[in-house]
Design an enzyme around this catalytic site. Structure first.
Site, PDB file in Angstrom:
ATOM      1  CE  LYS A  95     -31.527  91.255  -1.646  1.00 41.00           C
ATOM      2  NZ  LYS A  95     -29.766  91.656  -2.160  1.00 41.00           N
TER       3      LYS A  95
ATOM      4  NE  ARG B 127     -32.490  85.672  -3.041  1.00 42.11           N
ATOM      5  CZ  ARG B 127     -32.113  86.723  -2.427  1.00 42.11           C
ATOM      6  NH1 ARG B 127     -30.732  85.868  -2.801  1.00 42.11           N
ATOM      7  NH2 ARG B 127     -32.426  86.652  -1.341  1.00 42.11           N
TER       8      ARG B 127
ATOM      9  NE  ARG C 269     -25.323  91.624   6.378  1.00 43.91           N
ATOM     10  CZ  ARG C 269     -26.564  91.366   4.924  1.00 43.91           C
ATOM     11  NH1 ARG C 269     -26.792  92.298   4.603  1.00 43.91           N
ATOM     12  NH2 ARG C 269     -25.642  90.227   4.234  1.00 43.91           N
TER      13      ARG C 269
ATOM     14  NE  ARG D 109     -27.344  87.234   5.783  1.00 41.94           N
ATOM     15  CZ  ARG D 109     -27.692  87.691   4.956  1.00 41.94           C
ATOM     16  NH1 ARG D 109     -28.740  88.732   5.198  1.00 41.94           N
ATOM     17  NH2 ARG D 109     -27.400  87.038   4.057  1.00 41.94           N
TER      18      ARG D 109
ATOM     19  NE  ARG E 173     -25.353  85.930   0.538  1.00 33.16           N
ATOM     20  CZ  ARG E 173     -24.295  87.025   1.227  1.00 33.16           C
ATOM     21  NH1 ARG E 173     -23.811  86.285   2.119  1.00 33.16           N
ATOM     22  NH2 ARG E 173     -25.119  87.877   1.408  1.00 33.16           N
TER      23      ARG E 173
HETATM   24  P1  AP5 Z   1     -28.878  95.120   3.283  1.00 31.77           P
HETATM   25  O1  AP5 Z   1     -29.891  96.386   3.547  1.00 31.77           O
HETATM   26  O2  AP5 Z   1     -28.296  94.239   4.222  1.00 31.77           O
HETATM   27  O3  AP5 Z   1     -28.249  94.594   2.090  1.00 31.77           O
HETATM   28  P2  AP5 Z   1     -29.438  93.078   1.148  1.00 31.77           P
HETATM   29  O4  AP5 Z   1     -29.423  93.460  -0.101  1.00 31.77           O
HETATM   30  O5  AP5 Z   1     -30.103  92.561   1.994  1.00 31.77           O
HETATM   31  O6  AP5 Z   1     -28.211  92.402   1.828  1.00 31.77           O
HETATM   32  P3  AP5 Z   1     -28.341  90.220   1.591  1.00 31.77           P
HETATM   33  O7  AP5 Z   1     -26.894  89.546   1.996  1.00 31.77           O
HETATM   34  O8  AP5 Z   1     -29.630  90.527   2.856  1.00 31.77           O
HETATM   35  O9  AP5 Z   1     -28.944  90.113   0.426  1.00 31.77           O
HETATM   36  P4  AP5 Z   1     -28.859  88.352   0.089  1.00 31.77           P
HETATM   37  O10 AP5 Z   1     -29.266  88.294  -1.572  1.00 31.77           O
HETATM   38  O11 AP5 Z   1     -27.581  87.920   0.049  1.00 31.77           O
HETATM   39  O12 AP5 Z   1     -29.233  87.636   1.308  1.00 31.77           O
HETATM   40  P5  AP5 Z   1     -30.499  87.231   1.748  1.00 31.77           P
HETATM   41  O13 AP5 Z   1     -30.751  87.161   3.255  1.00 31.77           O
HETATM   42  O14 AP5 Z   1     -31.537  87.772   0.811  1.00 31.77           O
HETATM   43  O15 AP5 Z   1     -27.067  96.037   3.165  1.00 31.77           O
HETATM   44  C1  AP5 Z   1     -25.627  95.205   3.633  1.00 31.77           C
HETATM   45  C2  AP5 Z   1     -25.085  96.356   4.327  1.00 31.77           C
HETATM   46  O16 AP5 Z   1     -24.818  97.489   3.770  1.00 31.77           O
HETATM   47  C3  AP5 Z   1     -25.935  96.369   5.623  1.00 31.77           C
HETATM   48  O17 AP5 Z   1     -24.274  96.411   6.942  1.00 31.77           O
HETATM   49  C4  AP5 Z   1     -25.658  98.153   5.875  1.00 31.77           C
HETATM   50  O18 AP5 Z   1     -26.213  98.645   6.136  1.00 31.77           O
HETATM   51  C5  AP5 Z   1     -25.442  98.439   3.961  1.00 31.77           C
HETATM   52  N1  AP5 Z   1     -25.708  99.722   3.608  1.00 31.77           N
HETATM   53  C6  AP5 Z   1     -26.596  99.631   2.493  1.00 31.77           C
HETATM   54  N2  AP5 Z   1     -27.434 100.022   2.094  1.00 31.77           N
HETATM   55  C7  AP5 Z   1     -25.955 101.358   1.833  1.00 31.77           C
HETATM   56  C8  AP5 Z   1     -25.696 102.706   0.753  1.00 31.77           C
HETATM   57  N3  AP5 Z   1     -26.898 102.986   0.205  1.00 31.77           N
HETATM   58  N4  AP5 Z   1     -24.260 102.814   1.168  1.00 31.77           N
HETATM   59  C9  AP5 Z   1     -23.732 102.338   2.653  1.00 31.77           C
HETATM   60  N5  AP5 Z   1     -23.784 101.091   3.541  1.00 31.77           N
HETATM   61  C10 AP5 Z   1     -25.787 100.766   2.843  1.00 31.77           C
HETATM   62  O19 AP5 Z   1     -30.555  85.725   1.339  1.00 31.77           O
HETATM   63  C11 AP5 Z   1     -30.099  85.076   2.292  1.00 31.77           C
HETATM   64  C12 AP5 Z   1     -30.309  83.059   1.568  1.00 31.77           C
HETATM   65  O20 AP5 Z   1     -31.247  83.047   1.701  1.00 31.77           O
HETATM   66  C13 AP5 Z   1     -29.516  83.695   0.245  1.00 31.77           C
HETATM   67  O21 AP5 Z   1     -28.706  82.917  -0.499  1.00 31.77           O
HETATM   68  C14 AP5 Z   1     -30.305  81.949  -0.502  1.00 31.77           C
HETATM   69  O22 AP5 Z   1     -29.589  80.527   0.133  1.00 31.77           O
HETATM   70  C15 AP5 Z   1     -31.397  82.154   0.257  1.00 31.77           C
HETATM   71  N6  AP5 Z   1     -32.365  82.320  -0.472  1.00 31.77           N
HETATM   72  C16 AP5 Z   1     -33.200  83.705   0.044  1.00 31.77           C
HETATM   73  N7  AP5 Z   1     -33.890  83.679  -0.731  1.00 31.77           N
HETATM   74  C17 AP5 Z   1     -34.340  83.127  -2.012  1.00 31.77           C
HETATM   75  C18 AP5 Z   1     -34.358  82.337  -2.699  1.00 31.77           C
HETATM   76  N8  AP5 Z   1     -35.629  83.064  -3.479  1.00 31.77           N
HETATM   77  N9  AP5 Z   1     -34.385  81.649  -3.792  1.00 31.77           N
HETATM   78  C19 AP5 Z   1     -33.381  80.780  -3.127  1.00 31.77           C
HETATM   79  N10 AP5 Z   1     -32.832  80.887  -2.173  1.00 31.77           N
HETATM   80  C20 AP5 Z   1     -33.365  81.929  -1.565  1.00 31.77           C
HETATM   81 MG    MG Z   2     -31.184  91.443   2.895  1.00 31.57          MG
END
Ligand code: AP5
Ligand code: MG
Ligand code: ZN
Length: 209
Positions: A13, A88, A121, A153, A164
């Site tokens: 994402k 979410r 990552r 992270r 997660r």
């Molecule tokens: P990356 O682009 O970082 O993936 P991502 O989908 O952004 O993964 P996240 O871990 O950020 O998602 P998440 O939803 O768990 O965390 P968030 O921060 O939103 O890519 C991942 C890796 O793969 C990287 O190393 C990248 O280089 C590699 N990669 C990317 N594309 C690739 C490809 N095509 N091929 C190969 N490699 C690739 O949320 C964190 C926490 O915050 C949640 O757990 C929750 O506690 C809270 N939170 C956030 N939003 C909410 C909400 N709306 N409601 C409630 N709690 C929330």
């Molecule tokens: Mg992210």
């Protein structure tokens, strides 16, 4: 363009959001990044959110909905926005109904691949860009293109990643059906190279690169 990026942890994402936001010149709004910034600053809200994030649970809707509504009310969102990781839950989706969305992009990636991506990552302390030690290595070991230091992270530990993924399956994946019923869902094969995923997103949005 008023877009939502949906997908499990590690689906890409944040990686795609950076490319999409630059292409359409719209703000990239990541609730994860906003919550991590609040935690870093040590605000009461940030400290409360941190407890949930460390466990891999969702931060309560009452907190997240307020943060996003405030952000969307800022003037740079008038021309459009890209939400990364919001909504979410169905309650968050209901709270977002006031914003007439253009599309919801759902990144589909198998679970083994998500684990491979998250386990290696690294994130930039300065600009939040996500690198991958094998799939998308930084220009220099331990350092981002912007010169910032890279870190892992705390919720990328194996145990928290499992939690997660379960939370995503139980609470967030039902939103795919929810948006499909509203004719907004664009499912994209996220298990391809970064550039190919981005190209497929542009085609699905009816854009040529
Ligand atoms: P990356 O682009 O970082 O993936 P991502 O989908 O952004 O993964 P996240 O871990 O950020 O998602 P998440 O939803 O768990 O965390 P968030 O921060 O939103 O890519 C991942 C890796 O793969 C990287 O190393 C990248 O280089 C590699 N990669 C990317 N594309 C690739 C490809 N095509 N091929 C190969 N490699 C690739 O949320 C964190 C926490 O915050 C949640 O757990 C929750 O506690 C809270 N939170 C956030 N939003 C909410 C909400 N709306 N409601 C409630 N709690 C929330
Ligand atoms: Mg992210
Ligand atoms: Zn950086």
């Amino acid at each position: 363009m008023r877009l939502v990026l949906l997908g499990p942890p590690g689906a890409g994402k944040g990686t795609q959001a950076e490319l999409i936001a630059r292409h359409f010149q719209i703000p990239h709004i990541s609730t994860g990044d906003m919550l991590r910034a609040a935690r870093q600053q040590g605000t009461p809200l940030g400290l409360e959110a941190a407890q949930y994030m460390e466990a891999g649970d969702l931060v309560p809707d009452s907190i997240v909905i307020g943060i996003v509504d405030e952000r969307l009310a800022q003037s740079d969102c008038q021309r459009g926005f890209l939400l990364d990781g919001y909504p979410r839950t169905v309650d968050q989706a209901v709270a977002l109904e006031h914003a007439v969305l253009t599309a919801v992009i759902s990144l589909e990636v198998p679970e083994e691949e998500l684990i491979r991506r998250l386990s290696a990552r690294r994130i930039c302390r300065q600009c939040e860009k996500a690198w991958h030690l094998v799939f998308n290595p930084p220009p220099q070991e331990g350092t981002c293109q912007c010169g910032g230091q890279l870190y892992q992270r705390s919720d990328d530990s194996e145990e928290t990643v499992r939690a997660r993924l379960e939370v995503y399956a139980a609470q967030t994946s039902p939103l795919k059906e929810w948006y499909a019923q509203r004719g907004l869902l664009l499912s994209i094969d996220g298990n391809q190279g970064i550039d190919k995923v981005f190209a497929d997103i542009l085609v699905a949005l009816g854009e040529s690169k």
